[in-house]
Design a protein around this motif. Structure first.
Motif, PDB file in Angstrom:
ATOM      1  N   GLN A  76       0.753  -1.219   0.044  1.00 32.83           N
ATOM      2  CA  GLN A  76      -0.077  -0.079   0.162  1.00 32.83           C
ATOM      3  C   GLN A  76       0.758   1.161  -0.080  1.00 32.83           C
ATOM      4  O   GLN A  76       1.870   1.272   0.863  1.00 32.83           O
ATOM      5  N   GLY A  78       1.164   4.603   1.037  1.00 29.46           N
ATOM      6  CA  GLY A  78       0.790   5.546   1.964  1.00 29.46           C
ATOM      7  C   GLY A  78      -0.429   5.124   2.817  1.00 29.46           C
ATOM      8  O   GLY A  78      -1.037   3.930   2.557  1.00 29.46           O
ATOM      9  N   PRO A  79      -1.078   5.879   3.860  1.00 27.24           N
ATOM     10  CA  PRO A  79      -1.904   5.210   4.796  1.00 27.24           C
ATOM     11  C   PRO A  79      -3.346   5.232   3.979  1.00 27.24           C
ATOM     12  O   PRO A  79      -4.108   4.371   4.524  1.00 27.24           O
ATOM     13  N   ARG A  80      -3.714   5.909   3.118  1.00 23.62           N
ATOM     14  CA  ARG A  80      -4.594   5.947   2.574  1.00 23.62           C
ATOM     15  C   ARG A  80      -4.659   5.506   0.819  1.00 23.62           C
ATOM     16  O   ARG A  80      -5.634   5.442   0.246  1.00 23.62           O
ATOM     17  N   GLY A  81      -3.526   4.981   0.664  1.00 24.63           N
ATOM     18  CA  GLY A  81      -3.302   4.425  -0.741  1.00 24.63           C
ATOM     19  C   GLY A  81      -4.061   3.215  -0.812  1.00 24.63           C
ATOM     20  O   GLY A  81      -4.569   2.411   0.074  1.00 24.63           O
ATOM     21  N   LYS A  82      -4.316   2.639  -2.167  1.00 26.12           N
ATOM     22  CA  LYS A  82      -4.850   1.661  -2.503  1.00 26.12           C
ATOM     23  C   LYS A  82      -4.030   0.291  -2.169  1.00 26.12           C
ATOM     24  O   LYS A  82      -3.047   0.359  -2.458  1.00 26.12           O
ATOM     25  N   ARG A  83      -4.719  -0.836  -1.812  1.00 20.79           N
ATOM     26  CA  ARG A  83      -4.139  -1.910  -1.446  1.00 20.79           C
ATOM     27  C   ARG A  83      -4.137  -2.914  -2.426  1.00 20.79           C
ATOM     28  O   ARG A  83      -4.993  -3.012  -3.141  1.00 20.79           O
TER      29      ARG A  83
END
Length: 103
Positions: A76, A78-83
């Protein structure tokens, strides 16, 4: 023409004697076609998983993606990035979970 026909008969008999039948050849051919037509992925996301597997996203989240054998292939940005998950190893881990730990 007679020689070709008898040669093919001999070849067919030799194949059958060694366990190679038309059915086995057809089965192997079907397997090869199926594998060749399967899309090749490097990564897949949860949407692709829920389409390819008979599970809803919520089930995948709760029971599959939290397993360390699958989680190790998650990436992923970043913390809000797509997994995303590496396709082959995560699929192998999912198969292992289902086949070895489920009734």
């Amino acid at each position: 023409m007679q020689i070709q026909q008898s040669e093919s008969s001999v070849i067919k008999v030799l194949f059958e004697m060694s366990g190679i039948t038309e059915e086995k050849i057809e089965q192997e051919f079907q397997t090869l076609v199926r594998e060749a037509s399967r899309p090749v992925f490097l990564f897949w996301d949860i949407n692709q998983m829920s389409e390819a597997l008979p599970f809803e996203k919520s089930f995948l989240e709760e029971y599959i993606l939290t397993d360390p054998r699958v989680k190790q292939y998650q990436r992923q940005r970043g913390p809000r990035g797509k997994r995303v998950w590496l396709y082959e190893p995560s699929l192998t881990a999912i198969k292992e979970i289902i086949m070895n730990e489920w009734d």
